[in-house]
Design an enzyme around this catalytic site. Structure first.
Site, PDB file in Angstrom:
ATOM      1  N   GLY A  44    -116.791 -17.764  28.776  1.00 16.67           N
ATOM      2  CA  GLY A  44    -117.220 -18.105  27.697  1.00 16.67           C
ATOM      3  C   GLY A  44    -117.041 -19.090  26.951  1.00 16.67           C
ATOM      4  CB  SER A  45    -118.846 -20.902  24.509  1.00 18.71           C
ATOM      5  OG  SER A  45    -118.587 -22.438  23.391  1.00 18.71           O
ATOM      6  CB  THR A  46    -114.230 -22.628  22.384  1.00 18.33           C
ATOM      7  OG1 THR A  46    -114.808 -23.585  22.382  1.00 18.33           O
ATOM      8  CG2 THR A  46    -113.183 -22.968  24.166  1.00 18.33           C
ATOM      9  N   GLY A  48    -116.955 -18.461  21.342  1.00 15.45           N
ATOM     10  CA  GLY A  48    -116.856 -17.335  20.831  1.00 15.45           C
ATOM     11  C   GLY A  48    -116.203 -17.018  19.888  1.00 15.45           C
TER      12      GLY A  48
END
Lengths: 247, 379
Positions: A44-46, A48
């Site tokens: 998922g997204s950085t 995170g």
């Protein structure tokens, strides 16, 4: 705590309660706080990484993170939040509720009360069929199940030596050079992690003499393995050995 | 590294080494500059503020380092509609970066705002559109860093040597042949190419672009694809690329392009027209000003022209004209500003913004070529 699927900390975990939200991972609704959180890898997204830090600020962070493969989002978040993290551990061998000791300096974990046992499994092949042996009531585990020639690797013994010794004891054959071998495969069963060292031997005839460890034997086509009540993982072991040969 | 060098440096080193291990880097290399993402309060939130403030008690950068756009214009935040709660949180982020010695360059185009890397230089840049421009057009070398790792690199003046720092990782894998792309659809071409190539570096054939067009083309590629570089035929390259030297050849003709543009067109009613993703260059500001010069504003929607403060200052005449038609904003853009608190329907001329606005900005988004947008806001 174990999640069996890749985990995103942005959306997959509630940063204010520490609860797992991801419905895929098998631990939905459980809180990661103070737990050793084990999952294959992040996704998922950085952003995170910041979500992991938010968990830490909210005092809901896991005590440690164990990954099969480290990736940048979780690694960054763990360092930002000073959460001990190690990778290279097959997280499918860990079960919810295990007591896990993490030594992040040496990069190892210990599972309390869980023993790692190394065994050999030899698949004997003659003209395309492989030998299955039905385990007798005298043996310590998997009575009545079908297996290859198998047994513990003893202290100080190499896996190949153990393979030859077991073949001599269980079926009365003197084996020399394996036709194939694959890297050891681990699986969990109760309080034991079995580390199976697989070997394939081609034998010149079907004449064997079984000992007390087995009641029956059969030569079967590898495609029919699933019809038999085998020891866990046997089909995968055979497939690995045969695929290895084709390569 | 021992603790006496400071916990910020130690943590920075820990981060670079851990990432280097993951990517199989053998060593750290020196960098010329860093550019750090994660600057808008909208993207990094309260956790981001706390981490940056904590890091800022000791961390100091050791190379020139710039920052990505903030969530607001530092001087005109109120008139653009940003709340004072957002302003206060955003200022804490800017102050933390300032305390660590990062330059107050809040832009996705640092190469137009005072730091233009040269061929072969190693960088640690985080903004996706800037890394693709630096690698592809300027010949510099940078991976697309994460925000924290770019900051760690800025503090140590080093980054881990892997990926696009190495020759063998900079070779194109896919040949993309673009056929008859009209100039105004270059951002759409980038949007399509990014989707088609995934994480493989493409060689772009059949498209001659000037620097500003590379800027919008590359931004769109990096938004829809996971790739931070492309190659193209330069002056002096004699041999045309052959299909057989690539893993795959992808042909994108005018039909695919028109279909994609049609799909991005969206509705015709807008609350906002947003231009400048990536931030406008001086040339872009001047050319829009010359189109609008003899026309009158319609004032039918709000209009943002986004640019860096540096470019803003170098083009006062163009800015004066554009201001009759909308706001010329610095330090921020439509992708990272809290646009969802102000607008619901946005039209843009950017392939990158068209990719992000529907999700990150919760906007009903309409893509239109720049010229069409300028005509729609004036008469």
């Amino acid at each position: 705590m174990v999640c069996n699927t890749p985990l995103s900390f942005l959306g997959g975990v509630d940063t204010s309660t520490g609860e797992i939200l991801d419905p895929e991972c098998g631990s939905r609704g459980l809180a990661v706080q103070g737990r050793v959180l084990c999952f294959p890898h992040g996704k998922g997204s950085t952003v995170g990484s910041y979500a992991i830090y938010q968990l830490k600020l909210n005092r809901k962070a896991p005590a440690a993170i164990v990954n099969t493969v480290a990736e940048p989002i979780v690694a960054t978040g763990a360092i930002m939040s000073e959460i001990p993290m190690i990778d290279g551990v097959d997280t499918s061998l860990i079960e919810n509720g295990d007591n896990v000791f993490v030594d992040a300096d040496s990069g190892t974990i210990e599972l309390d009360g869980v023993l790692e046992r190394h065994v050999v499994t030899c698949i004997l092949r003659h003209k395309g069929d492989v030998l299955l042996l039905q385990r007798s009531n005298e043996v310590g585990s998997y009575r009545g199940r079908w297996a290859g020639v198998s047994g513990y690797i003893e202290e100080g013994e190499s896996d190949l030596a153990a393979a030859r010794r077991e073949a001599s004891e269980e079926v009365g054959l003197r084996l020399t050079k394996p036709s194939a071998r694959t890297t050891p495969q681990s699986f969990r069963s109760g309080d034991t992690v079995w580390v199976v060292h697989p070997f394939l031997f081609d034998v010149p005839s079907r004449r064997i003499s079984i000992d007390w460890e087995h009641d029956e034997h059969k030569w079967v086509n590898p495609t029919e393995l699933r019809k038999y009540n085998t020891v866990p993982g046997l089909e995968a072991v055979v497939k690995g050995l045969l695929d290895g040969l084709i390569r | 590294m021992k603790g006496e060098e400071g916990t910020a440096r130690m943590k920075a080193m820990e981060l670079l080494v851990a990432l280097g291990d993951i990517y199989g880097a053998e060593r750290l290399i020196e960098i010329e500059s860093a550019q750090v993402s994660g600057a808008s309060f909208k993207t990094i939130g309260d956790a981001g503020i706390r981490w940056l403030e904590d890091f800022a008690t000791e961390g100091r950068v050791s190379v020139p380092a710039m920052v990505n756009p903030l969530g607001m214009d530092l001087t005109r935040w109120r008139s653009m509609g940003v709340s004072s709660q957002f302003y206060e949180k955003q200022m804490r982020i800017a102050q933390a970066y300032g305390a660590m010695g990062l330059l107050p360059v809040y832009s996705c185009t640092p190469y137009l705002a005072g730091h233009r890397p040269r061929d072969g230089q190693h960088l640690a840049w985080a903004e996706s559109s800037a890394t693709v421009f630096a690698n592809s057009v300027l010949g510099a070398r940078t991976n697309r860093e994460g925000g924290p790792s770019a900051l760690a690199a800025a503090i140590l003046g080093k980054t881990a040597e892997y990926g696009l720092h190495l020759d063998e990782s900079r070779k194109p894998k896919v040949l993309v042949r673009l056929e008859s792309v009209p100039t105004h659809l270059i951002p759409v071409a980038g949007y399509l190419v990014g989707k088609a190539v995934g994480n493989r570096i493409p060689h772009i054939d059949g498209l001659n672009m000037i620097a500003d067009q590379h800027k919008s083309f590359g931004a769109a590629i990096a938004a829809t694809g996971a790739v931070s570089m492309y190659t193209f035929r330069r002056k002096g390259d004699r041999i045309p690329p052959k299909s057989r030297s690539f893993e795959e050849t992808i042909v994108l003709g005018k039909t695919e392009l028109m279909r994609c543009a049609e799909g991005l067109r969206g509705g015709d009613d807008w609350d906002l027209v947003a231009i400048g993703c990536p931030h406008c260059s001086p040339r872009e500001l001047r050319s829009m000003a010359s189109v609008l010069k003899g026309r009158k504003p319609l004032k039918n929607t709000d209009v943002w022209f986004c640019t860096s403060r540096r470019v803003f200052k170098t083009c006062p005449e163009a800015v004066a004209i554009l201001r009759r038609f909308g706001r010329v904003l610095c330090d921020t853009c439509m992708v990272v500003a809290p646009i969802e608190e102000m607008y619901g329907r946005t039209a843009t001329d950017s392939g990158k913004a068209a990719a992000y606005l529907p999700s990150l900005g919760r906007q009903k988004t309409s893509y239109r070529p720049t010229r069409e947008l300028l005509e729609a806001i004036s008469r």
